[in-house]
Enzyme design. Structure first.
Site, PDB file in Angstrom:
ATOM      1  N   CYS A 116       0.809  -1.227   0.000  1.00 47.97           N
ATOM      2  CA  CYS A 116       0.000   0.000   0.000  1.00 47.97           C
ATOM      3  C   CYS A 116       0.836   1.268   0.000  1.00 47.97           C
ATOM      4  O   CYS A 116       0.323   2.347  -0.281  1.00 47.97           O
ATOM      5  CB  CYS A 116      -0.948  -0.002   1.188  1.00 47.97           C
ATOM      6  SG  CYS A 116      -2.146  -1.329   1.069  1.00 47.97           S
ATOM      7  N   HIS A 254      -3.339   7.211   2.428  1.00 49.66           N
ATOM      8  CA  HIS A 254      -3.775   5.912   1.926  1.00 49.66           C
ATOM      9  C   HIS A 254      -5.091   5.561   2.617  1.00 49.66           C
ATOM     10  O   HIS A 254      -5.237   5.749   3.823  1.00 49.66           O
ATOM     11  CB  HIS A 254      -2.706   4.862   2.228  1.00 49.66           C
ATOM     12  CG  HIS A 254      -3.170   3.468   1.986  1.00 49.66           C
ATOM     13  ND1 HIS A 254      -3.790   3.100   0.814  1.00 49.66           N
ATOM     14  CD2 HIS A 254      -3.137   2.356   2.763  1.00 49.66           C
ATOM     15  CE1 HIS A 254      -4.102   1.815   0.883  1.00 49.66           C
ATOM     16  NE2 HIS A 254      -3.721   1.344   2.053  1.00 49.66           N
ATOM     17  N   ASN A 284     -10.036  -0.118   0.191  1.00 45.89           N
ATOM     18  CA  ASN A 284      -8.576  -0.036   0.145  1.00 45.89           C
ATOM     19  C   ASN A 284      -8.106  -0.512  -1.235  1.00 45.89           C
ATOM     20  O   ASN A 284      -8.177  -1.702  -1.531  1.00 45.89           O
ATOM     21  CB  ASN A 284      -7.988  -0.913   1.264  1.00 45.89           C
ATOM     22  CG  ASN A 284      -6.473  -0.891   1.290  1.00 45.89           C
ATOM     23  OD1 ASN A 284      -5.829  -0.415   0.362  1.00 45.89           O
ATOM     24  ND2 ASN A 284      -5.899  -1.430   2.361  1.00 45.89           N
TER      25      ASN A 284
HETATM   26  N1  ACO Z   1     -17.484  -8.648   9.815  1.00 40.66           N
HETATM   27  C1  ACO Z   1     -17.861  -8.885  11.081  1.00 40.66           C
HETATM   28  N2  ACO Z   1     -17.001  -9.186  12.068  1.00 40.66           N
HETATM   29  C2  ACO Z   1     -15.703  -9.223  11.741  1.00 40.66           C
HETATM   30  C3  ACO Z   1     -15.233  -8.983  10.423  1.00 40.66           C
HETATM   31  C4  ACO Z   1     -16.192  -8.696   9.439  1.00 40.66           C
HETATM   32  N3  ACO Z   1     -15.852  -8.444   8.174  1.00 40.66           N
HETATM   33  N4  ACO Z   1     -13.897  -9.105  10.415  1.00 40.66           N
HETATM   34  C5  ACO Z   1     -13.508  -9.392  11.655  1.00 40.66           C
HETATM   35  N5  ACO Z   1     -14.599  -9.476  12.473  1.00 40.66           N
HETATM   36  C6  ACO Z   1     -14.662  -9.744  13.897  1.00 40.66           C
HETATM   37  C7  ACO Z   1     -13.460 -10.513  14.409  1.00 40.66           C
HETATM   38  O1  ACO Z   1     -13.629 -11.913  14.214  1.00 40.66           O
HETATM   39  C8  ACO Z   1     -13.455 -10.139  15.867  1.00 40.66           C
HETATM   40  O2  ACO Z   1     -14.421 -10.918  16.528  1.00 40.66           O
HETATM   41  P1  ACO Z   1     -14.177 -11.406  18.050  1.00 40.66           P
HETATM   42  O3  ACO Z   1     -14.066 -10.154  18.870  1.00 40.66           O
HETATM   43  O4  ACO Z   1     -15.397 -12.212  18.339  1.00 40.66           O
HETATM   44  O5  ACO Z   1     -12.900 -12.176  18.008  1.00 40.66           O
HETATM   45  C9  ACO Z   1     -13.949  -8.690  15.873  1.00 40.66           C
HETATM   46  O6  ACO Z   1     -14.621  -8.510  14.615  1.00 40.66           O
HETATM   47  C10 ACO Z   1     -12.859  -7.657  16.005  1.00 40.66           C
HETATM   48  O7  ACO Z   1     -11.801  -8.009  15.100  1.00 40.66           O
HETATM   49  P2  ACO Z   1     -10.525  -7.103  14.955  1.00 40.66           P
HETATM   50  O8  ACO Z   1      -9.625  -7.701  13.923  1.00 40.66           O
HETATM   51  O9  ACO Z   1      -9.942  -6.855  16.321  1.00 40.66           O
HETATM   52  O10 ACO Z   1     -11.191  -5.749  14.423  1.00 40.66           O
HETATM   53  P3  ACO Z   1     -10.539  -4.349  14.187  1.00 40.66           P
HETATM   54  O11 ACO Z   1     -11.304  -3.335  14.911  1.00 40.66           O
HETATM   55  O12 ACO Z   1      -9.050  -4.377  14.363  1.00 40.66           O
HETATM   56  O13 ACO Z   1     -10.823  -4.102  12.630  1.00 40.66           O
HETATM   57  C11 ACO Z   1      -9.615  -4.205  10.543  1.00 40.66           C
HETATM   58  C12 ACO Z   1     -10.285  -5.006  11.663  1.00 40.66           C
HETATM   59  C13 ACO Z   1     -10.693  -3.394   9.852  1.00 40.66           C
HETATM   60  C14 ACO Z   1      -8.965  -5.160   9.582  1.00 40.66           C
HETATM   61  C15 ACO Z   1      -8.555  -3.237  11.146  1.00 40.66           C
HETATM   62  O14 ACO Z   1      -7.752  -3.957  12.071  1.00 40.66           O
HETATM   63  C16 ACO Z   1      -7.650  -2.603  10.124  1.00 40.66           C
HETATM   64  O15 ACO Z   1      -8.072  -1.766   9.358  1.00 40.66           O
HETATM   65  N6  ACO Z   1      -6.346  -2.939  10.136  1.00 40.66           N
HETATM   66  C17 ACO Z   1      -5.323  -2.238   9.377  1.00 40.66           C
HETATM   67  C18 ACO Z   1      -5.366  -2.555   7.935  1.00 40.66           C
HETATM   68  C19 ACO Z   1      -4.222  -1.829   7.239  1.00 40.66           C
HETATM   69  O16 ACO Z   1      -3.992  -0.652   7.428  1.00 40.66           O
HETATM   70  N7  ACO Z   1      -3.435  -2.556   6.462  1.00 40.66           N
HETATM   71  C20 ACO Z   1      -2.274  -1.973   5.830  1.00 40.66           C
HETATM   72  C21 ACO Z   1      -2.548  -1.591   4.446  1.00 40.66           C
HETATM   73  S1  ACO Z   1      -3.079  -2.931   3.450  1.00 40.66           S
HETATM   74  C22 ACO Z   1      -1.752  -3.458   2.425  1.00 40.66           C
HETATM   75  O17 ACO Z   1      -0.635  -3.093   2.576  1.00 40.66           O
HETATM   76  C23 ACO Z   1      -2.042  -4.440   1.390  1.00 40.66           C
END
Ligand code: ACO
Length: 329
Positions: A116, A254, A284
Site C-alpha cells: 500500500c 492511503h 482499500n
Molecule cells: N465482519 C464482522 N465481524 C468481523 C469482520 C467482518 N468483516 N472481520 C472481523 N470481524 C470480527 C473478528 O472476528 C473479531 O471478533 P471477536 O471479537 O469475536 O474475536 C472482531 O470482529 C474484532 O476483530 P478485529 O480484527 O480486532 O477488528 P478491528 O477493529 O481491528 O478491525 C480491521 C479489523 C478493519 C482489519 C482493522 O484492524 C484494520 O483496518 N487494520 C489495518 C489494515 C491496514 O492498514 N493494512 C495496511 C494496508 S493494506 C496493504 O498493505 C495491502
C-alpha cells in the site's frame, strides 16, 4: 543554472464499473453493513472485470495523466508501476506490459513492490530521477486488481479491498511553488508476516500441495503499527521542512481504514476540510488509493496549482512513507 525540482504535473485515475457493496458481502460472508462501516468506513468497492488485469486499469489512468500534463506518450522517458497484484507472478513486470500497451518503446520500465506504500515509493524514485537529471518525465502508476487475491470466505480481509488505478506524471520545474517538497520512505521487514500473499520462492504454488494464494493479514496488529508509524512520520516530515499542519491544503492519506486516517489527522490537529476521504466509495485500493484520491480532488475542482498536499501510506513489508508535494499541474 537554476535548481531543478521534481513536480507532479498531472493526475489521472480509473475505477472499474462493477460495484461490490456491503449488502453484497453480507450474502457472501458472516458480516454486516454496520460492522464494516463502523470499523472501516467502507460502503462499497469496485471490482475489475474478468478481462481487466492491473495493467488494463493502469492504462486508462496513465492516458489521462499524460493528456492532462499536455504531453504525448513519446515524451515519457521512464515508467514506474506500483502494484501488489500485477498481471503476472513476478515476470514480466506490469510496468513492462503497460509500457507496451502505451506504445512506449526503449524506455526504462520497472515495478516497485511496497504494497500500500507503493505510490509513495514510486514518487520517491521519480523525484530522485528527475532531480538528478536522469529522467525528464516519469510516469508513475499505482494499479491494483487485488480482488484476484482475495479469499471471499475470509471476512477479516475480503471486505477491505477494491480495485482501481491512478497515475501521475512527474516532470521538472525551476519553480519551487510547484515542487515536490520531500518524500520519506521506510520499512521494517521483521513485520513481514503481518501482511502477505503466498506463492513465491518461500512457498511456491505446486499442484497437489495445499496453498493459499490470497492476501492474509493480522488486521488488529497492523492497525496499531500503522497508527504509530504514520503519526510519527507525518510529524517528522513537517518538522524537517519547517512546515505547519495548518499550511496543508489537502491531507491525502492511503485509504485503508477511516479510523487510522482520523487518528493521524487528529494527531496533527487537521480540520475535516483538510482531510480527503474516498474510502467509502473505493475501499482499500492499495498502491492505487492515493493517486485515485488525488484525482477525485482534482476532478471536483478542489486541487489548485501550488496547493500543498501531505500524503501518507502504510502497508505490507512492512513499509510506510509520507510526502509533501505542491501540486504542479
Ligand atoms: N465482519 C464482522 N465481524 C468481523 C469482520 C467482518 N468483516 N472481520 C472481523 N470481524 C470480527 C473478528 O472476528 C473479531 O471478533 P471477536 O471479537 O469475536 O474475536 C472482531 O470482529 C474484532 O476483530 P478485529 O480484527 O480486532 O477488528 P478491528 O477493529 O481491528 O478491525 C480491521 C479489523 C478493519 C482489519 C482493522 O484492524 C484494520 O483496518 N487494520 C489495518 C489494515 C491496514 O492498514 N493494512 C495496511 C494496508 S493494506 C496493504 O498493505 C495491502
Amino acid at each position: 543554472m537554476s535548481k531543478i525540482y521534481a513536480s507532479m504535473l498531472s493526475i489521472g485515475a480509473y475505477s472499474p464499473q462493477k460495484r461490490l457493496t456491503n449488502a453484497d458481502l453480507e450474502k457472501m460472508v458472516d458480516t454486516s453493513e454496520e460492522w464494516i462501516v463502523k470499523r472501516t468506513g467502507i460502503k462499497e468497492r469496485r471490482i475489475a472485470a474478468e478481462n481487466e488485469a492491473a495493467s488494463d486499469l493502469g492504462v486508462v489512468a496513465a492516458k489521462k495523466a499524460i493528456e492532462r500534463a499536455g504531453l504525448n506518450a513519446s515524451d515519457i522517458d521512464m515508467l514506474i508501476v506500483a502494484t501488489l497484484s500485477g498481471d503476472f507472478l513476478f515476470m514480466p513486470s506490469t510496468a513492462a506490459v503497460l509500457a507496451g500497451k502505451l506504445g512506449m518503446k526503449n524506455i526504462p520500465a520497472f515495478d516497485v513492490l511496497a504494497a500500500c506504500s507503493g505510490f509513495i515509493y514510486a514518487l520517491s524514485s521519480a523525484k530522485a530521477y528527475v532531480e538528478s537529471g536522469m529522467a525528464s518525465n516519469v510516469l508513475i502508476v499505482g494499479a491494483e486488481a487485488s480482488s484476484r487475491f482475495m479469499d471471499y470466505s475470509d471476512r477479516s480481509v475480503c471486505v477491505l479491498f477494491g480495485d482501481g488505478a491512478g497515475a501521475a506524471v512527474i516532470g521538472a520545474t525551476d519553480d519551487p511553488s510547484r515542487a515536490i517538497v520531500d518524500v520519506k520512505i521506510s520499512s521494517d521487514g521483521t513485520g513481514w508476516d503481518n501482511l502477505f500473499i503466498e506463492g513465491g520462492s518461500k512457498n511456491p504454488i505446486r499442484e497437489g500441495k495445499p496453498h493459499k494464494p490470497f492476501m492474509q493479514m493480522k488486521g488488529n496488529e497492523t492497525f496499531k503499527l500503522a497508527v504509530r508509524a504514520l503519526t510519527n512520520d507525518v510529524i517528522e516530515i513537517l518538522a524537517r521542512n519547517n512546515l505547519k499542519a495548518s499550511q496543508i491544503v489537502h491531507f491525502i492519506p492511503h485509504q485503508a481504514n477511516l479510523r487510522i486516517i482520523k487518528a493521524v489527522g487528529e494527531s496533527l490537529g487537521l480540520s475535516d476540510d483538510q482531510v480527503v476521504l474516498t474510502i467509502d466509495r473505493y475501499g482499500n485500493t492499495s498502491a492505487a488509493s492515493i493517486p485515485m484520491a488525488i484525482n477525485d480532488v482534482y476532478e471536483e475542482g478542489r486541487l489548485k496549482t501550488g496547493d500543498l498536499m501531505l500524503l501518507d501510506a502504510f502497508g505490507g513489508g512492512l513499509t510506510w512513507g509520507s510526502a509533501l508535494a505542491r501540486f504542479g499541474g
